[in-house]
Design an enzyme around this catalytic site. Structure first.
Site, mmCIF file in Angstrom:
data_model
loop_
_atom_site.group_PDB
_atom_site.id
_atom_site.type_symbol
_atom_site.label_atom_id
_atom_site.label_comp_id
_atom_site.label_asym_id
_atom_site.label_seq_id
_atom_site.Cartn_x
_atom_site.Cartn_y
_atom_site.Cartn_z
ATOM 1 N N LYS A 1 -44.223 -7.109 9.619
ATOM 2 C CA LYS A 1 -44.310 -7.066 11.088
ATOM 3 C C LYS A 1 -44.413 -5.613 11.563
ATOM 4 O O LYS A 1 -45.276 -5.255 12.365
ATOM 5 C CB LYS A 1 -43.081 -7.742 11.700
ATOM 6 N N ASN B 1 -43.238 -24.660 13.741
ATOM 7 C CA ASN B 1 -43.315 -23.656 14.807
ATOM 8 C C ASN B 1 -44.272 -22.535 14.453
ATOM 9 O O ASN B 1 -44.317 -21.517 15.128
ATOM 10 C CB ASN B 1 -41.922 -23.073 15.081
ATOM 11 N N SER C 1 -2.824 -43.892 20.530
ATOM 12 C CA SER C 1 -2.003 -43.615 21.712
ATOM 13 C C SER C 1 -1.096 -44.806 22.019
ATOM 14 O O SER C 1 -1.433 -45.952 21.723
ATOM 15 C CB SER C 1 -2.895 -43.312 22.910
ATOM 16 N N TYR D 1 -15.951 -45.507 34.204
ATOM 17 C CA TYR D 1 -16.213 -46.929 34.508
ATOM 18 C C TYR D 1 -15.232 -47.317 35.586
ATOM 19 O O TYR D 1 -14.125 -46.767 35.660
ATOM 20 C CB TYR D 1 -16.068 -47.826 33.270
ATOM 21 N N ARG E 1 -12.231 -45.294 36.795
ATOM 22 C CA ARG E 1 -11.798 -44.265 35.848
ATOM 23 C C ARG E 1 -12.772 -43.098 35.787
ATOM 24 O O ARG E 1 -13.980 -43.288 35.668
ATOM 25 C CB ARG E 1 -11.646 -44.900 34.471
ATOM 26 N N HIS F 1 -12.170 -43.728 13.980
ATOM 27 C CA HIS F 1 -12.180 -44.851 14.919
ATOM 28 C C HIS F 1 -13.411 -44.739 15.811
ATOM 29 O O HIS F 1 -13.782 -43.651 16.215
ATOM 30 C CB HIS F 1 -10.917 -44.830 15.792
ATOM 31 N N GLU G 1 -13.748 -50.911 17.506
ATOM 32 C CA GLU G 1 -13.604 -51.736 18.707
ATOM 33 C C GLU G 1 -14.553 -52.908 18.502
ATOM 34 O O GLU G 1 -15.752 -52.724 18.417
ATOM 35 C CB GLU G 1 -14.019 -50.889 19.919
ATOM 36 N N HIS H 1 -8.276 -53.585 26.432
ATOM 37 C CA HIS H 1 -8.721 -53.224 27.786
ATOM 38 C C HIS H 1 -8.341 -54.286 28.809
ATOM 39 O O HIS H 1 -8.592 -54.137 29.995
ATOM 40 C CB HIS H 1 -10.235 -52.964 27.805
#
Length: 741
Positions: A18, A116, A415, A494, A497, A623, A647, A677
């Site tokens: 270069k 590129n 939790s 949601y 919340r 999880h 879930e 929930h």
């Protein structure tokens, strides 16, 4: 075993070319000065490959500007506006085509496939006069030979050259560029004759357009071009090199039946489907140049994976006909890691620039020949892929010996309810209304209460309940550098919340342990295993506002390194089960299918980084919440966690259908047995029924029993009876299983 490099960067490890070019263009140095820099660079590259043990070393992949422009010069296809008068093309005509000059504009530049890099587009038409006008390929071959290095001269193949061209100004857009094939092949023949006379025994034609969708007419051009060249190349080994993608089946058929060709090169990184074509039919007696080392990335190769790909190809092509290669030219990656003095050593160990990739190619070739450098392979394993050293079933055995859990172990997600009192304590501590001692003692008391409740319920693997945490991302962000927080930057999640995403503005690192004190405290209160609780890097990323001056994956890797330190500190503190939540892995999936693989690759890799350093006996859980996993189940398996809790209760067991369809899953799995929930308390029968449904598709020894999410939004009056029923249901089924035995 032979090794080959498709091409090499030409700028130099410190951009020497270069600076030499810019100095020459500014009139500050002479053509001789520029040529000296170029000669030194070429010789150092050839020597480096030769010393590394590479058998097929490319020449003519060096360029002052661009390899397609070099071909245009070789063919004398100079557009009229440059008033070139014939003879050997010199630097001034060459650079005028590349950059324009005071009176005429440059030729068009466009992207080289999906890289590129940009190339100079040839401008051709019915009036283009071709002549052999640049002997660069031959002089570079001779230059290497004078150094005692026999190279493989590389030319852009005649058909790709024409397909990458455009009709010159004033030429009908509908002009068939392929109609010029008959005019350029005589020059290719001259070049080949000179290379042969100079002593070349191999020649490489790059025909990357073979990976594009070509019509019958275009494919026929390949057949006729190489039939025409056949007598010129007789006595030479001809390699046709393709790269950047899968080669379509029709093109593969054309390629493997070309006349006069002895070898084919394929990109097996971006062309995984090509592997199937090769395995189903590869012409006997031909060489297979297998591009297993990625030429377009800076990550160290997963040598073990590459080696097993190569071993499977040995069966197809034959031991003496398989050559280890790069997926494409290494010009698309950085030059040499040696010059990276400021990079973190750990990150550095994951990387391989061009110079290191040359070494990788040779190490693979030696390993194939039965001379495997175990130390090099072991170091590479630590580097690239961040997988734990043993597979999951062996790890689960080691963990079971240590943890001694019953069948269908029970746990919760992390939790426990956050009471008004608890929130008040945190708020007052933040406002400096209570001392640190008061705060710590209040939190300890809460943890002790949560531990007692779980022991009374007879849960197997405990949690500390996270009383000290406000939010699963914010809690970590506040302790990592590179994060900022707003007071009112709320965004609806949601219903009513809201969440307050952190802002990631700088480089992320972990100045101090974040959770070790609380996890250690909790573990000291019980003899049962206590889970360490962390939020995973992908979730922290996806639930934050992320800096946009670098790719998302770079930020994610930084977060992963920070979490990795925390995981290792937890392990050192005696925590044997560590959960790293990736609740938001699925939601980061790009909308376009074509972008899925790339995202999943770096997201899953980030997760593996966090725990690749722990012992086999340390059990890693993760999880995941709300989302349809079925389409990414293979990526979830690739996360290589020991246990995954999911879930499941709201997605109506869609999740289980994936296992019904025969996906093999060997790690521990806990699909949520009830929906947290909703305030509703599930009955023992209902939960038992759910567990039985799971046992219909999952092995008894891998199933875990747990609620489907954290309990922080619920009340203790809901949590206690629900967990009581969950444990009763589990015990009921354990009894049934035992009597069935």
């Amino acid at each position: 075993m032979a090794s080959h490099i498709v091409g090499y960067p030409r700028m130099g490890p410190k951009r020497e070319l270069k600076f030499a070019l810019e100095s020459f263009w500014d009139g500050k140095s002479s053509a001789e000065d520029l040529e000296k820099v170029a000669t030194d660079l070429r010789s150092s590259i050839w020597k480096q490959m030769s010393e590394a043990g590479i058998k097929y070393i490319p020449s003519n992949t060096f360029s002052y500007y661009d390899q397609v422009l070099d071909t245009t010069a070789m063919l004398g296809a100079v557009p009229e506006r440059y008033s070139w008068t014939g003879g050997e093309i010199g630097l001034s005509t060459y650079f005028s085509m590349a950059r324009g000059n005071a009176t005429v504009p440059a030729m068009e530049m466009t992207k080289w496939f999906d890289t590129n890099y940009h190339f100079i587009v040839p401008e051709l038409g019915p009036r283009t006069k071709f002549s052999y006008a640049s002997h660069k390929a031959v002089s570079e071959y001779k230059e290497a030979k004078a150094l005692g290095i026999d190279t493989v001269p590389v030319l852009i193949g005649p058909v790709s050259y024409l397909l990458l061209s455009k009709p010159a100004k004033g030429v009908e857009k509908s002009f068939s560029l392929l109609s010029l094939l008959g005019s350029i092949l005589p020059i290719y023949k001259e070049v080949v004759a000179e290379l042969k006379a100079a002593g070349a025994s191999w020649i490489q034609f790059d025909e990357p357009t073979l990976v594009k969708d070509l019509d019958a007419h275009e494919l026929a051009a390949f057949s006729s071009a190489y039939a025409e060249l056949e007598s010129a190349v007789s006595g030479l080994n001809v390699l046709i090199e393709t790269y950047f993608a899968d080669i379509p089946a029709e093109s593969y058929k054309t390629l493997t039946s070309l006349s006069g060709v002895t070898a084919y090169g394929f990109d097996l990184i971006r062309g995984a489907k090509t592997l199937d074509l090769i395995r189903s039919s590869f012409p006997s007696g031909k060489y297979l140049f297998a591009g297993v080392v990625d030429g377009r990335n800076i990550w160290a190769d997963d040598l073990a994976a590459s080696l097993s790909t190569l071993q499977s190809l040995e069966v197809v092509a034959g031991k003496d006909k398989l050559v280890v290669s790069t997926s494409c030219s290494l010009m698309h990656t950085a030059v040499d890691l040696v010059n990276e003095t400021k990079l973190d050593d750990e990150i550095k160990s994951w990387l391989a620039f061009a110079a290191q990739k040359v070494v990788e190619v040779n190490a693979l070739a030696k390993a194939l020949a039965g001379q495997k450098d175990e130390a090099y392979f072991a170091a590479a394993l630590k580097g690239s892929d961040h997988r734990r050293a043993t597979n999951v079933s062996a790890r689960l055995d080691a963990q079971q010996k240590k943890l001694n859990l019953p069948i269908l172990p029970t746990t919760t997600i992390g939790s426990f309810p956050q009471t008004v009192e608890l929130r008040r304590v945190r708020r007052e501590y933040k406002a400096k209304k209570i001392s640190e001692e008061e705060y710590v003692s209040a939190i300890k008391e809460e943890i002790s209460k949560v531990v007692k409740i779980q022991e009374e319920l007879d849960i197997d693997v405990l949690v500390h309940g996270e009383p000290e945490r406000n939010d699963m991302v914010e809690y970590f962000g506040e302790q990592l550098s590179g994060f900022a927080f707003t007071a009112n930057g709320w965004v609806q999640s949601y219903g009513s919340r809201c969440v307050k995403p952190p802002i990631i503005y700088g480089d992320v690192s972990r100045p101090n342990p974040m959770t070790v004190f609380w996890s250690k405290t909790a573990q000291s209160m019980t003899s049962r295993p206590m889970k360490g609780m962390l939020t995973g890097p992908v979730t922290i990323l996806n639930w934050s506002f992320v800096r946009n001056d670098q790719p998302r994956f770079e930020t994610c890797y930084q977060i992963a390194l920070a979490i990795k330190k925390e995981v290792e500190d937890l392990e050192a503190a005696g925590i044997q089960v560590i959960q790293i939540d990736e609740a938001a892995l699925r939601e980061g999936l790009p909308l376009r299918k074509s972008e899925h693989a790339f995202y999943l690759d770096w997201a899953v890799h980030s997760f593996r980084i966090t725990n690749c350093g722990v012992q086999d006996t340390t059990q890693i859980h993760t999880h995941m919440c709300y989302s349809n996993f079925n389409d990414i189940i293979h990526s979830i398996i690739d996360m290589d966690a020991d246990v995954i809790t999911i879930e499941n209760s709201r997605s109506d067991e869609k999740l289980l259908s994936v296992f019904r369809e025969g996906v093999k899953y060997g790690a521990g799995i806990g699909p949520g047995v009830y929906d947290i929930h909703s305030p509703r308390i599930p009955t023992t029968e209902e939960i038992a029924d759910r567990i039985n449904k799971m046992l219909a598709v999952l092995d008894t020894n891998i199933l875990w029993v747990n609620p489907d999410c954290g309990l922080k939004t619920r009340k203790y009056t809901e949590v206690k009876p629900a967990l009581t029923n969950m444990v009763s249901a589990t015990k009921l089924i354990r009894t049934q299983l035992a009597s069935a035995k």
